[in-house]
Design a protein around this motif. Structure first.
Motif, PDB file in Angstrom:
ATOM      1  N   GLY A   4       0.799  -1.229   0.000  1.00  0.00           N
ATOM      2  CA  GLY A   4       0.000   0.000   0.000  1.00  0.00           C
ATOM      3  C   GLY A   4       0.826   1.271   0.000  1.00  0.00           C
ATOM      4  N   LEU A   5       2.141   1.129   0.181  1.00  0.00           N
ATOM      5  CA  LEU A   5       2.996   2.312   0.372  1.00  0.00           C
ATOM      6  C   LEU A   5       2.967   3.288  -0.815  1.00  0.00           C
ATOM      7  CD1 LEU A   5       5.248   3.940   1.805  1.00  0.00           C
ATOM      8  CD2 LEU A   5       6.896   2.311   0.920  1.00  0.00           C
ATOM      9  N   LYS A   6       3.226   2.787  -2.032  1.00  0.00           N
ATOM     10  CA  LYS A   6       3.393   3.710  -3.161  1.00  0.00           C
ATOM     11  C   LYS A   6       2.103   4.463  -3.509  1.00  0.00           C
ATOM     12  CE  LYS A   6       7.610   1.937  -5.117  1.00  0.00           C
ATOM     13  NZ  LYS A   6       8.263   1.207  -6.211  1.00  0.00           N
ATOM     14  N   PRO A   7       0.939   3.781  -3.572  1.00  0.00           N
ATOM     15  CA  PRO A   7      -0.282   4.546  -3.851  1.00  0.00           C
ATOM     16  C   PRO A   7      -0.605   5.567  -2.749  1.00  0.00           C
ATOM     17  CG  PRO A   7      -0.659   2.190  -4.200  1.00  0.00           C
ATOM     18  CD  PRO A   7       0.701   2.327  -3.590  1.00  0.00           C
ATOM     19  N   ALA A   8      -0.327   5.216  -1.487  1.00  0.00           N
ATOM     20  CA  ALA A   8      -0.605   6.168  -0.398  1.00  0.00           C
ATOM     21  C   ALA A   8       0.325   7.386  -0.533  1.00  0.00           C
ATOM     22  CB  ALA A   8      -0.419   5.502   0.961  1.00  0.00           C
ATOM     23  N   LEU A   9       1.578   7.130  -0.885  1.00  0.00           N
ATOM     24  CA  LEU A   9       2.526   8.233  -1.090  1.00  0.00           C
ATOM     25  C   LEU A   9       2.093   9.109  -2.263  1.00  0.00           C
ATOM     26  CD1 LEU A   9       6.198   6.917  -0.767  1.00  0.00           C
ATOM     27  CD2 LEU A   9       5.225   8.941   0.335  1.00  0.00           C
ATOM     28  N   ALA A  10       1.574   8.464  -3.315  1.00  0.00           N
ATOM     29  CA  ALA A  10       1.114   9.231  -4.488  1.00  0.00           C
ATOM     30  C   ALA A  10      -0.017  10.172  -4.076  1.00  0.00           C
ATOM     31  CB  ALA A  10       0.647   8.273  -5.591  1.00  0.00           C
ATOM     32  N   ALA A  11      -0.944   9.686  -3.241  1.00  0.00           N
ATOM     33  CA  ALA A  11      -2.060  10.525  -2.785  1.00  0.00           C
ATOM     34  C   ALA A  11      -1.542  11.693  -1.948  1.00  0.00           C
ATOM     35  CB  ALA A  11      -3.042   9.679  -1.968  1.00  0.00           C
ATOM     36  N   ALA A  12      -0.547  11.406  -1.091  1.00  0.00           N
ATOM     37  CA  ALA A  12       0.012  12.471  -0.243  1.00  0.00           C
ATOM     38  C   ALA A  12       0.726  13.516  -1.108  1.00  0.00           C
ATOM     39  CB  ALA A  12       0.978  11.868   0.776  1.00  0.00           C
ATOM     40  N   ASN A  13       1.526  13.041  -2.056  1.00  0.00           N
ATOM     41  CA  ASN A  13       2.251  13.975  -2.932  1.00  0.00           C
ATOM     42  C   ASN A  13       1.305  14.828  -3.761  1.00  0.00           C
ATOM     43  OD1 ASN A  13       5.029  13.559  -2.394  1.00  0.00           O
ATOM     44  ND2 ASN A  13       4.923  11.557  -3.408  1.00  0.00           N
ATOM     45  N   ALA A  14       0.130  14.260  -4.099  1.00  0.00           N
ATOM     46  CA  ALA A  14      -0.829  14.996  -4.935  1.00  0.00           C
ATOM     47  C   ALA A  14      -1.731  15.902  -4.094  1.00  0.00           C
ATOM     48  CB  ALA A  14      -1.664  14.008  -5.750  1.00  0.00           C
ATOM     49  N   GLY A  15      -1.488  15.960  -2.782  1.00  0.00           N
ATOM     50  CA  GLY A  15      -2.233  16.904  -1.938  1.00  0.00           C
ATOM     51  C   GLY A  15      -3.664  16.511  -1.673  1.00  0.00           C
ATOM     52  N   LYS A  16      -3.944  15.196  -1.700  1.00  0.00           N
ATOM     53  CA  LYS A  16      -5.322  14.751  -1.471  1.00  0.00           C
ATOM     54  C   LYS A  16      -5.665  14.745   0.007  1.00  0.00           C
ATOM     55  CE  LYS A  16      -5.771  13.959  -5.808  1.00  0.00           C
ATOM     56  NZ  LYS A  16      -6.327  15.091  -6.570  1.00  0.00           N
ATOM     57  N   LYS A  17      -6.960  14.583   0.276  1.00  0.00           N
ATOM     58  CA  LYS A  17      -7.378  14.237   1.636  1.00  0.00           C
ATOM     59  C   LYS A  17      -7.085  12.739   1.732  1.00  0.00           C
ATOM     60  CE  LYS A  17     -11.673  14.334   4.367  1.00  0.00           C
ATOM     61  NZ  LYS A  17     -13.044  14.856   4.425  1.00  0.00           N
ATOM     62  N   VAL A  18      -6.124  12.355   2.569  1.00  0.00           N
ATOM     63  CA  VAL A  18      -5.705  10.945   2.646  1.00  0.00           C
ATOM     64  C   VAL A  18      -6.297  10.317   3.908  1.00  0.00           C
ATOM     65  CG1 VAL A  18      -3.759   9.337   2.658  1.00  0.00           C
ATOM     66  CG2 VAL A  18      -3.523  11.552   1.521  1.00  0.00           C
ATOM     67  N   LEU A  19      -7.155   9.317   3.713  1.00  0.00           N
ATOM     68  CA  LEU A  19      -7.748   8.595   4.827  1.00  0.00           C
ATOM     69  C   LEU A  19      -6.891   7.345   4.987  1.00  0.00           C
ATOM     70  CD1 LEU A  19     -11.495   8.918   3.715  1.00  0.00           C
ATOM     71  CD2 LEU A  19     -10.021  10.627   4.720  1.00  0.00           C
ATOM     72  N   LEU A  20      -6.033   7.348   6.010  1.00  0.00           N
ATOM     73  CA  LEU A  20      -4.998   6.316   6.090  1.00  0.00           C
ATOM     74  C   LEU A  20      -5.396   5.151   6.997  1.00  0.00           C
ATOM     75  CD1 LEU A  20      -2.085   5.755   5.006  1.00  0.00           C
ATOM     76  CD2 LEU A  20      -1.291   6.497   7.248  1.00  0.00           C
ATOM     77  N   ALA A  21      -5.724   4.020   6.354  1.00  0.00           N
ATOM     78  CA  ALA A  21      -5.928   2.772   7.104  1.00  0.00           C
ATOM     79  C   ALA A  21      -4.641   1.953   7.079  1.00  0.00           C
ATOM     80  CB  ALA A  21      -7.076   1.970   6.492  1.00  0.00           C
ATOM     81  N   ASN A  22      -3.910   2.029   5.970  1.00  0.00           N
ATOM     82  CA  ASN A  22      -2.705   1.220   5.762  1.00  0.00           C
ATOM     83  C   ASN A  22      -1.567   1.694   6.678  1.00  0.00           C
ATOM     84  OD1 ASN A  22       0.050   1.193   3.869  1.00  0.00           O
ATOM     85  ND2 ASN A  22      -1.069  -0.717   3.856  1.00  0.00           N
ATOM     86  N   LYS A  23      -1.583   1.171   7.923  1.00  0.00           N
ATOM     87  CA  LYS A  23      -0.613   1.622   8.926  1.00  0.00           C
ATOM     88  C   LYS A  23       0.806   1.274   8.523  1.00  0.00           C
ATOM     89  CE  LYS A  23      -3.007  -1.121  11.547  1.00  0.00           C
ATOM     90  NZ  LYS A  23      -3.717  -1.518  12.750  1.00  0.00           N
ATOM     91  N   GLU A  24       0.969   0.204   7.686  1.00  0.00           N
ATOM     92  CA  GLU A  24       2.305  -0.230   7.284  1.00  0.00           C
ATOM     93  C   GLU A  24       3.059   0.896   6.563  1.00  0.00           C
ATOM     94  OE1 GLU A  24      -0.545  -1.935   6.682  1.00  0.00           O
ATOM     95  OE2 GLU A  24      -0.347  -3.991   7.426  1.00  0.00           O
ATOM     96  N   THR A  25       2.330   1.777   5.872  1.00  0.00           N
ATOM     97  CA  THR A  25       2.963   2.927   5.207  1.00  0.00           C
ATOM     98  C   THR A  25       3.744   3.760   6.206  1.00  0.00           C
ATOM     99  OG1 THR A  25       1.412   3.106   3.363  1.00  0.00           O
ATOM    100  CG2 THR A  25       2.385   5.145   4.111  1.00  0.00           C
ATOM    101  N   LEU A  26       3.123   4.075   7.336  1.00  0.00           N
ATOM    102  CA  LEU A  26       3.800   4.908   8.341  1.00  0.00           C
ATOM    103  C   LEU A  26       4.896   4.135   9.057  1.00  0.00           C
ATOM    104  CD1 LEU A  26       0.959   7.032   9.965  1.00  0.00           C
ATOM    105  CD2 LEU A  26       2.939   7.860   8.696  1.00  0.00           C
ATOM    106  N   VAL A  27       4.690   2.825   9.246  1.00  0.00           N
ATOM    107  CA  VAL A  27       5.703   2.012   9.925  1.00  0.00           C
ATOM    108  C   VAL A  27       6.970   1.961   9.066  1.00  0.00           C
ATOM    109  CG1 VAL A  27       6.274  -0.317  10.733  1.00  0.00           C
ATOM    110  CG2 VAL A  27       4.004   0.646  11.191  1.00  0.00           C
ATOM    111  N   MET A  28       6.781   1.739   7.767  1.00  0.00           N
ATOM    112  CA  MET A  28       7.940   1.586   6.880  1.00  0.00           C
ATOM    113  C   MET A  28       8.660   2.903   6.639  1.00  0.00           C
ATOM    114  SD  MET A  28       6.292  -0.716   3.905  1.00  0.00           S
ATOM    115  CE  MET A  28       7.804  -0.939   2.976  1.00  0.00           C
ATOM    116  N   SER A  29       7.869   3.945   6.425  1.00  0.00           N
ATOM    117  CA  SER A  29       8.483   5.174   5.908  1.00  0.00           C
ATOM    118  C   SER A  29       7.827   6.397   6.519  1.00  0.00           C
ATOM    119  CB  SER A  29       8.318   5.210   4.391  1.00  0.00           C
ATOM    120  OG  SER A  29       6.935   5.299   4.085  1.00  0.00           O
ATOM    121  N   GLY A  30       7.674   6.399   7.850  1.00  0.00           N
ATOM    122  CA  GLY A  30       6.972   7.493   8.526  1.00  0.00           C
ATOM    123  C   GLY A  30       7.513   8.869   8.183  1.00  0.00           C
TER     124      GLY A  30
END
Ligand code: NAD
Ligand code: MG
Length: 397
Positions: free
Chosen positions: A109-135
């Motif tokens: 889930g990391l890359k799509p979540a990062l893409a949403a963050a980079n694009a300035g979206k409202k990011v509803l983050l369920a995928n906790k592994e994204t923050l664990v890996m690359s907080g």
């Protein structure tokens, strides 16, 4: 009311994805399911396309995408089918998308979540592994992309609701002394070490309070889920490890608490149903109906609290240690855990082998500094290789 918000749901066919679509369906004038994504199961995504008529449907697997395309055409639906992780990044950053529910399970889930963050979206983050890996990288992407980050994990959503508006200036200046992160304790809360050595995947998949996907359900049984959530809370709220205290609360009614320097402790309570945090984040700053039954505190009667036992549940200790270590250590922890959970579910290792495999991997891989996404991706790959080796040795001996 303002215009209909276009929502991309990453991991639409999972537990969080389905709950998100349930809330979206209750508010047709407010939200549109604009893009839906899934790994490889065609039927559930096809049914969701029939109900929600998204503009895009994305499958990871190309063969599955072809079958989905075929199914959609025979139903005369005009949803466009895409495939691959890049397509998931694409539907997370489209101009016309307002919010992205990041609900893919695991490191995928990391890359799509990062893409949403980079694009300035409202990011509803369920995928906790994204923050664990690359907080650090993810929080930086949120700031630089101008994204709005809303936690979906029930504990972090509860903490967010109990925080003052100025919390991003630091917990101390906001008068916060501690975050009390609640945990149900999972199905084996009262098991002895001897009993834990013999538990089966079927027992571990039977969570007492929450209905969730298989990976997070096993993580809840080992308490690794709480460990990952400690790391998640560290990044979301800029909390030092000693400002985060794990509290076992078997009823799962209090979803977490925030303690202030004047003696106040604020808590968010509710039935254990993920539609509450999902509706909170989708509607924020307004409150919207979620379909969750009102909490009956008289039926609940009492609320209990216990300290966690890291002797029986070493995964929690390993997560705190990885957080202290910093750099790539949490990414290694996460990757080794994913391999261990798969191996346990496949019947190849025992329940207590899960922390053993993770601890060995952490010590064999070591820690490096993170200066970019490549460092995280490399640590993840190295950890998977070491953990898989450990597994092979274990299975063949
Ligand atoms: P799940 O297993 O039910 O669903 C996972 C979804 O991700 C599915 O749609 C699947 O098709 C998709 N997916 C799986 N592997 C993929 C890959 N390699 N590439 C692209 N898509 C892939 O999982 P879940 O329980 O809904 O959990 C999703 C995330 O939300 C996890 O990170 C979990 O920790 C987090 N979360 C879940 C809950 C819950 O109650 N289920 C609560 C808090 C946080
Ligand atoms: Mg949680």
């Amino acid at each position: 009311m303002s215009k209909v918000q276009n929502i991309t749901v990453l991991g639409a066919t999972g537990t969080i994805g389905a709950n998100t679509l349930d809330v979206i369906a209750r508010h047709p004038g407010r939200f549109r399911a604009y893009a839906l994504t899934a790994h490889s199961k065609v039927e559930p995504l096809l049914r969701q396309c029939q109900q929600f008529h998204p503009r895009y449907a994305v499958m990871l697997d190309p063969d599955a995408a072809e079958r989905l395309e075929h199914g959609l055409r025979s139903l005369e639906l005009d949803t466009e089918v895409l495939c691959g992780i890049e397509a998931m990044e694409f539907v997370s950053s489209l101009e016309e998308v307002d919010a992205v529910m990041a609900a893919i399970v695991g490191a995928a889930g990391l890359k799509p979540a990062l893409a949403a963050a980079n694009a300035g979206k409202k990011v509803l983050l369920a995928n906790k592994e994204t923050l664990v890996m690359s907080g650090a990288l993810f929080m930086q992407a949120v700031r630089q992309g101008g994204a709005t980050l809303l936690p979906i994990d029930s504990e972090h959503n509860a903490i967010f609701q109990c925080m003052p508006p100025n919390f991003s200036q630091g917990l101390g200046p906001a008068g916060i002394t501690k975050i009390l992160l609640t945990a149900s304790g999972g199905p084996f809360r009262k098991f002895t070490l001897d009993q834990l050595a013999h538990v089966t995947p079927a027992q571990a998949l039977n969570h007492p309070n929450w209905v969730m996907g298989p990976k997070i359900t096993i993580d809840s049984a080992t308490l690794m889920n709480k460990g990952l959530e400690v790391i998640e809370a560290h990044w979301l709220f800029d909390a030092a490890p000693d400002q985060i205290e794990v509290v076992i609360h078997p009823q799962s009614v209090i979803h977490s608490m925030v303690q202030y320097n004047d003696g106040s402790v604020l808590a968010e309570l509710g039935n254990p149903d993920m539609r509450t945090p999902i509706a909170h984040a989708l509607g924020c700053p307004e409150r919207i109906e979620s379909g969750v039954a009102p909490l009956d505190i008289f039926a609940i009667g009492q609320l209990n609290f216990e300290r966690p036992d890291t002797g029986r549940f070493p995964c929690l200790r390993l997560a705190f240690e990885a957080l202290d270590e910093g750099g790539t250590a949490p990414a290694v922890l996460n990757a080794a855990n994913e391999i261990a959970v798969q191996a346990f579910l496949a019947g190849n290792i025992t329940f207590m082998d899960i922390p053993r495999m993770i601890e060995t991997t952490l010590s064999e891989v070591g820690t490096a500094a993170v200066s970019g996404l490549d460092d995280v991706v490399n640590a993840d790959a190295q950890a998977r290789a070491v953990a898989s080796d450990w597994l092979e040795r274990k299975v063949t001996c």
